[in-house]
Design a protein around this motif. Structure first.
Motif, PDB file in Angstrom:
ATOM      1  N   THR A  56       0.843  -1.192   0.000  1.00 32.85           N
ATOM      2  CA  THR A  56       0.000   0.000   0.000  1.00 32.85           C
ATOM      3  C   THR A  56       0.875   1.237   0.000  1.00 32.85           C
ATOM      4  O   THR A  56       1.784   1.377   0.825  1.00 32.85           O
ATOM      5  CB  THR A  56      -0.891   0.013   1.258  1.00 32.85           C
ATOM      6  OG1 THR A  56      -1.534  -1.252   1.382  1.00 32.85           O
ATOM      7  CG2 THR A  56      -1.922   1.101   1.177  1.00 32.85           C
ATOM      8  N   THR A  57       0.586   2.170  -0.909  1.00 35.56           N
ATOM      9  CA  THR A  57       1.375   3.399  -0.973  1.00 35.56           C
ATOM     10  C   THR A  57       0.685   4.507  -0.186  1.00 35.56           C
ATOM     11  O   THR A  57      -0.530   4.541  -0.061  1.00 35.56           O
ATOM     12  CB  THR A  57       1.571   3.866  -2.424  1.00 35.56           C
ATOM     13  OG1 THR A  57       0.294   4.102  -3.010  1.00 35.56           O
ATOM     14  CG2 THR A  57       2.329   2.832  -3.235  1.00 35.56           C
ATOM     15  N   VAL A  58       1.493   5.400   0.322  1.00 34.52           N
ATOM     16  CA  VAL A  58       0.992   6.582   1.027  1.00 34.52           C
ATOM     17  C   VAL A  58       0.501   7.556  -0.037  1.00 34.52           C
ATOM     18  O   VAL A  58       1.163   7.740  -1.068  1.00 34.52           O
ATOM     19  CB  VAL A  58       2.115   7.218   1.874  1.00 34.52           C
ATOM     20  CG1 VAL A  58       1.650   8.495   2.531  1.00 34.52           C
ATOM     21  CG2 VAL A  58       2.621   6.230   2.901  1.00 34.52           C
ATOM     22  N   PRO A  59      -0.654   8.206   0.164  1.00 38.53           N
ATOM     23  CA  PRO A  59      -1.145   9.175  -0.822  1.00 38.53           C
ATOM     24  C   PRO A  59      -0.129  10.284  -1.092  1.00 38.53           C
ATOM     25  O   PRO A  59       0.577  10.732  -0.184  1.00 38.53           O
ATOM     26  CB  PRO A  59      -2.413   9.739  -0.169  1.00 38.53           C
ATOM     27  CG  PRO A  59      -2.833   8.707   0.815  1.00 38.53           C
ATOM     28  CD  PRO A  59      -1.584   8.040   1.281  1.00 38.53           C
ATOM     29  N   GLY A  60      -0.086  10.706  -2.335  1.00 33.92           N
ATOM     30  CA  GLY A  60       0.892  11.713  -2.752  1.00 33.92           C
ATOM     31  C   GLY A  60       0.776  13.014  -1.991  1.00 33.92           C
ATOM     32  O   GLY A  60       1.777  13.655  -1.691  1.00 33.92           O
ATOM     33  N   ARG A  61      -0.437  13.432  -1.671  1.00 36.83           N
ATOM     34  CA  ARG A  61      -0.598  14.712  -0.969  1.00 36.83           C
ATOM     35  C   ARG A  61       0.017  14.662   0.426  1.00 36.83           C
ATOM     36  O   ARG A  61       0.524  15.667   0.917  1.00 36.83           O
ATOM     37  CB  ARG A  61      -2.053  15.128  -0.923  1.00 36.83           C
ATOM     38  CG  ARG A  61      -2.961  14.237  -0.146  1.00 36.83           C
ATOM     39  CD  ARG A  61      -4.433  14.679  -0.268  1.00 36.83           C
ATOM     40  NE  ARG A  61      -5.334  13.880   0.500  1.00 36.83           N
ATOM     41  CZ  ARG A  61      -5.635  12.606   0.299  1.00 36.83           C
ATOM     42  NH1 ARG A  61      -5.063  11.953  -0.685  1.00 36.83           N
ATOM     43  NH2 ARG A  61      -6.497  11.965   1.071  1.00 36.83           N
ATOM     44  N   GLU A  62       0.000  13.485   1.073  1.00 35.32           N
ATOM     45  CA  GLU A  62       0.633  13.363   2.387  1.00 35.32           C
ATOM     46  C   GLU A  62       2.154  13.437   2.267  1.00 35.32           C
ATOM     47  O   GLU A  62       2.817  14.055   3.098  1.00 35.32           O
ATOM     48  CB  GLU A  62       0.226  12.052   3.060  1.00 35.32           C
ATOM     49  CG  GLU A  62      -1.201  12.031   3.552  1.00 35.32           C
ATOM     50  CD  GLU A  62      -1.532  10.771   4.318  1.00 35.32           C
ATOM     51  OE1 GLU A  62      -0.603  10.144   4.872  1.00 35.32           O
ATOM     52  OE2 GLU A  62      -2.724  10.415   4.360  1.00 35.32           O
ATOM     53  N   VAL A  63       2.688  12.803   1.231  1.00 31.67           N
ATOM     54  CA  VAL A  63       4.142  12.855   1.022  1.00 31.67           C
ATOM     55  C   VAL A  63       4.558  14.291   0.704  1.00 31.67           C
ATOM     56  O   VAL A  63       5.562  14.786   1.227  1.00 31.67           O
ATOM     57  CB  VAL A  63       4.563  11.885  -0.105  1.00 31.67           C
ATOM     58  CG1 VAL A  63       6.046  12.011  -0.397  1.00 31.67           C
ATOM     59  CG2 VAL A  63       4.209  10.453   0.255  1.00 31.67           C
ATOM     60  N   GLU A  64       3.793  14.982  -0.144  1.00 31.65           N
ATOM     61  CA  GLU A  64       4.090  16.380  -0.467  1.00 31.65           C
ATOM     62  C   GLU A  64       4.061  17.246   0.777  1.00 31.65           C
ATOM     63  O   GLU A  64       4.954  18.086   0.985  1.00 31.65           O
ATOM     64  CB  GLU A  64       3.087  16.909  -1.487  1.00 31.65           C
ATOM     65  CG  GLU A  64       3.237  16.328  -2.869  1.00 31.65           C
ATOM     66  CD  GLU A  64       2.149  16.804  -3.816  1.00 31.65           C
ATOM     67  OE1 GLU A  64       1.514  17.858  -3.536  1.00 31.65           O
ATOM     68  OE2 GLU A  64       1.925  16.140  -4.830  1.00 31.65           O
ATOM     69  N   ALA A  65       3.048  17.060   1.616  1.00 29.49           N
ATOM     70  CA  ALA A  65       2.951  17.862   2.843  1.00 29.49           C
ATOM     71  C   ALA A  65       4.116  17.572   3.781  1.00 29.49           C
ATOM     72  O   ALA A  65       4.662  18.493   4.409  1.00 29.49           O
ATOM     73  CB  ALA A  65       1.621  17.582   3.534  1.00 29.49           C
ATOM     74  N   ALA A  66       4.516  16.319   3.875  1.00 32.73           N
ATOM     75  CA  ALA A  66       5.641  15.957   4.746  1.00 32.73           C
ATOM     76  C   ALA A  66       6.938  16.575   4.238  1.00 32.73           C
ATOM     77  O   ALA A  66       7.736  17.098   5.032  1.00 32.73           O
ATOM     78  CB  ALA A  66       5.768  14.433   4.819  1.00 32.73           C
TER      79      ALA A  66
END
Length: 133
Positions: A56-66
């Motif tokens: 399962t991948t982490v949603p892109g918006r969460e990675v961008e925010a991090a």
């Protein structure tokens, strides 16, 4: 820039750090950060997964925010800046505009006041010279 396995490990560690910092419930490990299509010009894309099985991948918006939250730490780790380390879809963090110590209107007022005083002095000196003649 020499990009080797050590630099790759550091980048993966920094992204894992960013994910942990962003979400207190996240237990992202370095093995959860996958780099893909790494080229000689240090160009690649990466995916962050949630489980140890990398399903399962982490949603892109969460990675961008991090990354946006800890971008300065990532730049510092590689001794780079926002101009040299680019993340697509993540705008660089611009520094706030510099505010002068003196307001602009005060500078303009001072210049206009000096011109008016200079004109008055010129008229007075010109009038005195004309009377002497």
């Amino acid at each position: 820039y020499a990009w080797d396995a050590h630099e790759e490990y550091l980048f993966r560690a920094m992204v894992a750090f960013a994910m942990r910092r962003y979400s207190s419930k996240s237990m992202t490990q370095i093995s959860n950060v996958l780099l893909c299509n790494v080229t000689g010009r240090v160009s690649f894309w990466f995916v962050v997964t949630e489980s140890s099985q990398n399903l399962t991948t982490v949603p892109g918006r969460e990675v961008e925010a991090a990354i946006r939250l800890t971008r300065h730490r990532i730049n510092s780790a590689f001794l780079l800046s926002d101009k040299t380390l680019q993340f697509l879809k993540i705008p660089s963090t611009l520094s706030p505009p510099v505010e002068p110590s003196t307001p602009v209107w005060l500078i303009v007022f001072g210049v206009v006041l000096c011109l008016v005083v200079a004109a008055i002095v010129f008229l007075i000196v010109g009038g005195i010279r004309q009377r002497k003649r």
